[in-house]
Motif scaffolding. Structure first.
Motif, PDB file in Angstrom:
ATOM      1  N   ALA A   1       0.833  -1.200   0.000  1.00 55.43           N
ATOM      2  CA  ALA A   1       0.000   0.000   0.000  1.00 55.43           C
ATOM      3  C   ALA A   1       0.868   1.250   0.000  1.00 55.43           C
ATOM      4  CB  ALA A   1      -0.913   0.000   1.217  1.00 55.43           C
ATOM      5  N   ARG A   2       0.438   2.242  -0.743  1.00 58.85           N
ATOM      6  CA  ARG A   2       1.118   3.534  -0.798  1.00 58.85           C
ATOM      7  C   ARG A   2       0.401   4.529   0.103  1.00 58.85           C
ATOM      8  NH1 ARG A   2       5.482   1.532  -2.208  1.00 58.85           N
ATOM      9  NH2 ARG A   2       5.659   0.726  -4.309  1.00 58.85           N
ATOM     10  N   ARG A   3       1.027   5.665   0.322  1.00 66.23           N
ATOM     11  CA  ARG A   3       0.488   6.670   1.224  1.00 66.23           C
ATOM     12  C   ARG A   3      -0.919   7.118   0.849  1.00 66.23           C
ATOM     13  NH1 ARG A   3       4.762  10.585   4.095  1.00 66.23           N
ATOM     14  NH2 ARG A   3       5.978   8.700   4.212  1.00 66.23           N
ATOM     15  N   SER A   4      -1.203   7.213  -0.433  1.00 67.75           N
ATOM     16  CA  SER A   4      -2.520   7.676  -0.879  1.00 67.75           C
ATOM     17  C   SER A   4      -3.632   6.688  -0.521  1.00 67.75           C
ATOM     18  CB  SER A   4      -2.517   7.937  -2.379  1.00 67.75           C
ATOM     19  OG  SER A   4      -2.210   6.755  -3.079  1.00 67.75           O
ATOM     20  N   ALA A   5      -3.275   5.460  -0.168  1.00 69.53           N
ATOM     21  CA  ALA A   5      -4.275   4.446   0.179  1.00 69.53           C
ATOM     22  C   ALA A   5      -5.017   4.797   1.467  1.00 69.53           C
ATOM     23  CB  ALA A   5      -3.616   3.083   0.326  1.00 69.53           C
ATOM     24  N   ALA A   6      -4.411   5.611   2.316  1.00 72.59           N
ATOM     25  CA  ALA A   6      -5.049   5.974   3.584  1.00 72.59           C
ATOM     26  C   ALA A   6      -6.347   6.736   3.357  1.00 72.59           C
ATOM     27  CB  ALA A   6      -4.098   6.800   4.433  1.00 72.59           C
ATOM     28  N   ALA A   7      -6.406   7.536   2.300  1.00 77.26           N
ATOM     29  CA  ALA A   7      -7.595   8.341   2.028  1.00 77.26           C
ATOM     30  C   ALA A   7      -8.523   7.686   1.014  1.00 77.26           C
ATOM     31  CB  ALA A   7      -7.181   9.716   1.522  1.00 77.26           C
ATOM     32  N   ALA A   8      -8.138   6.546   0.483  1.00 77.95           N
ATOM     33  CA  ALA A   8      -8.918   5.890  -0.573  1.00 77.95           C
ATOM     34  C   ALA A   8     -10.154   5.209  -0.004  1.00 77.95           C
ATOM     35  CB  ALA A   8      -8.057   4.870  -1.297  1.00 77.95           C
ATOM     36  N   GLY A   9     -11.202   5.182  -0.803  1.00 73.72           N
ATOM     37  CA  GLY A   9     -12.413   4.455  -0.459  1.00 73.72           C
ATOM     38  C   GLY A   9     -12.389   3.082  -1.102  1.00 73.72           C
ATOM     39  N   TYR A  10     -13.512   2.377  -0.985  1.00 71.08           N
ATOM     40  CA  TYR A  10     -13.573   1.028  -1.525  1.00 71.08           C
ATOM     41  C   TYR A  10     -13.393   1.015  -3.041  1.00 71.08           C
ATOM     42  CZ  TYR A  10     -15.251  -3.374  -3.231  1.00 71.08           C
ATOM     43  OH  TYR A  10     -15.341  -4.551  -3.907  1.00 71.08           O
ATOM     44  N   LYS A  11     -14.060   1.933  -3.742  1.00 71.64           N
ATOM     45  CA  LYS A  11     -13.981   1.940  -5.207  1.00 71.64           C
ATOM     46  C   LYS A  11     -12.559   2.174  -5.691  1.00 71.64           C
ATOM     47  CE  LYS A  11     -18.593   3.181  -6.423  1.00 71.64           C
ATOM     48  NZ  LYS A  11     -19.320   3.661  -7.555  1.00 71.64           N
ATOM     49  N   GLU A  12     -11.845   3.062  -5.026  1.00 75.47           N
ATOM     50  CA  GLU A  12     -10.458   3.320  -5.418  1.00 75.47           C
ATOM     51  C   GLU A  12      -9.587   2.093  -5.187  1.00 75.47           C
ATOM     52  OE1 GLU A  12     -12.146   5.426  -3.404  1.00 75.47           O
ATOM     53  OE2 GLU A  12     -12.391   7.188  -4.674  1.00 75.47           O
ATOM     54  N   ALA A  13      -9.795   1.417  -4.052  1.00 76.71           N
ATOM     55  CA  ALA A  13      -9.021   0.211  -3.744  1.00 76.71           C
ATOM     56  C   ALA A  13      -9.333  -0.889  -4.755  1.00 76.71           C
ATOM     57  CB  ALA A  13      -9.327  -0.267  -2.326  1.00 76.71           C
ATOM     58  N   GLU A  14     -10.602  -1.050  -5.082  1.00 78.30           N
ATOM     59  CA  GLU A  14     -11.000  -2.068  -6.052  1.00 78.30           C
ATOM     60  C   GLU A  14     -10.415  -1.762  -7.429  1.00 78.30           C
ATOM     61  OE1 GLU A  14     -15.170  -4.105  -7.444  1.00 78.30           O
ATOM     62  OE2 GLU A  14     -15.130  -1.930  -7.191  1.00 78.30           O
ATOM     63  N   GLY A  15     -10.520  -0.518  -7.845  1.00 78.31           N
ATOM     64  CA  GLY A  15      -9.986  -0.126  -9.146  1.00 78.31           C
ATOM     65  C   GLY A  15      -8.483  -0.310  -9.227  1.00 78.31           C
ATOM     66  N   ALA A  16      -7.782   0.034  -8.146  1.00 78.36           N
ATOM     67  CA  ALA A  16      -6.327  -0.113  -8.125  1.00 78.36           C
ATOM     68  C   ALA A  16      -5.925  -1.587  -8.178  1.00 78.36           C
ATOM     69  CB  ALA A  16      -5.758   0.543  -6.869  1.00 78.36           C
ATOM     70  N   LEU A  17      -6.624  -2.436  -7.446  1.00 83.42           N
ATOM     71  CA  LEU A  17      -6.311  -3.868  -7.451  1.00 83.42           C
ATOM     72  C   LEU A  17      -6.513  -4.462  -8.835  1.00 83.42           C
ATOM     73  CD1 LEU A  17      -5.591  -6.448  -5.838  1.00 83.42           C
ATOM     74  CD2 LEU A  17      -8.047  -6.773  -5.526  1.00 83.42           C
ATOM     75  N   LEU A  18      -7.626  -4.146  -9.473  1.00 84.38           N
ATOM     76  CA  LEU A  18      -7.897  -4.684 -10.811  1.00 84.38           C
ATOM     77  C   LEU A  18      -6.926  -4.118 -11.840  1.00 84.38           C
ATOM     78  CD1 LEU A  18     -11.797  -4.662 -10.827  1.00 84.38           C
ATOM     79  CD2 LEU A  18     -10.270  -6.611 -10.500  1.00 84.38           C
ATOM     80  N   HIS A  19      -6.557  -2.856 -11.698  1.00 86.41           N
ATOM     81  CA  HIS A  19      -5.588  -2.252 -12.608  1.00 86.41           C
ATOM     82  C   HIS A  19      -4.228  -2.948 -12.494  1.00 86.41           C
ATOM     83  CE1 HIS A  19      -3.486   0.790 -14.906  1.00 86.41           C
ATOM     84  NE2 HIS A  19      -2.633   0.922 -13.898  1.00 86.41           N
TER      85      HIS A  19
END
Length: 94
Positions: free
Chosen positions: A55-73
């Motif tokens: 996880a990177r620093r920006s993950a602290a402010a991320a919501g579920y959609k951002e986490a899901e999108g990042a994982l699939l990307h």
């Protein structure tokens, strides 16, 4: 994301969240978001892989959609997704 074949026929997921991300509550929340994203899309991933997600620093402010999108990307970049994957936005989730 680091990916290595493990030869077991099943996937193993590791999540690394540094103390630089935030306190234990924030780190655990990031881990839960990544685990849930993986759990819901587990059938898309190829079998027999060890995956470590850092996880990177920006993950602290991320919501579920951002986490899901990042994982699939990341999975698409590594070529470990079988079949066609629809983006979360194309599924009617805005």
């Amino acid at each position: 994301m680091y990916v290595l074949e493990n030869g077991t026929g099943r996937n193993r997921l590791g999540i690394s969240v540094s103390k630089k991300i935030g306190n234990s509550v924030v780190r655990h929340r990031v881990k839960r978001l990544v685990k849930e994203s993986y759990r819901l899309h587990e059938d898309l991933f190829n079998s027999g892989l060890d995956m470590v997600i850092v996880a990177r620093r920006s993950a602290a402010a991320a919501g579920y959609k951002e986490a899901e999108g990042a994982l699939l990307h990341l999975a698409r970049l590594h070529g470990i997704i079988s079949g066609k994957v629809e983006s979360p936005d194309s599924q009617g989730l805005n």
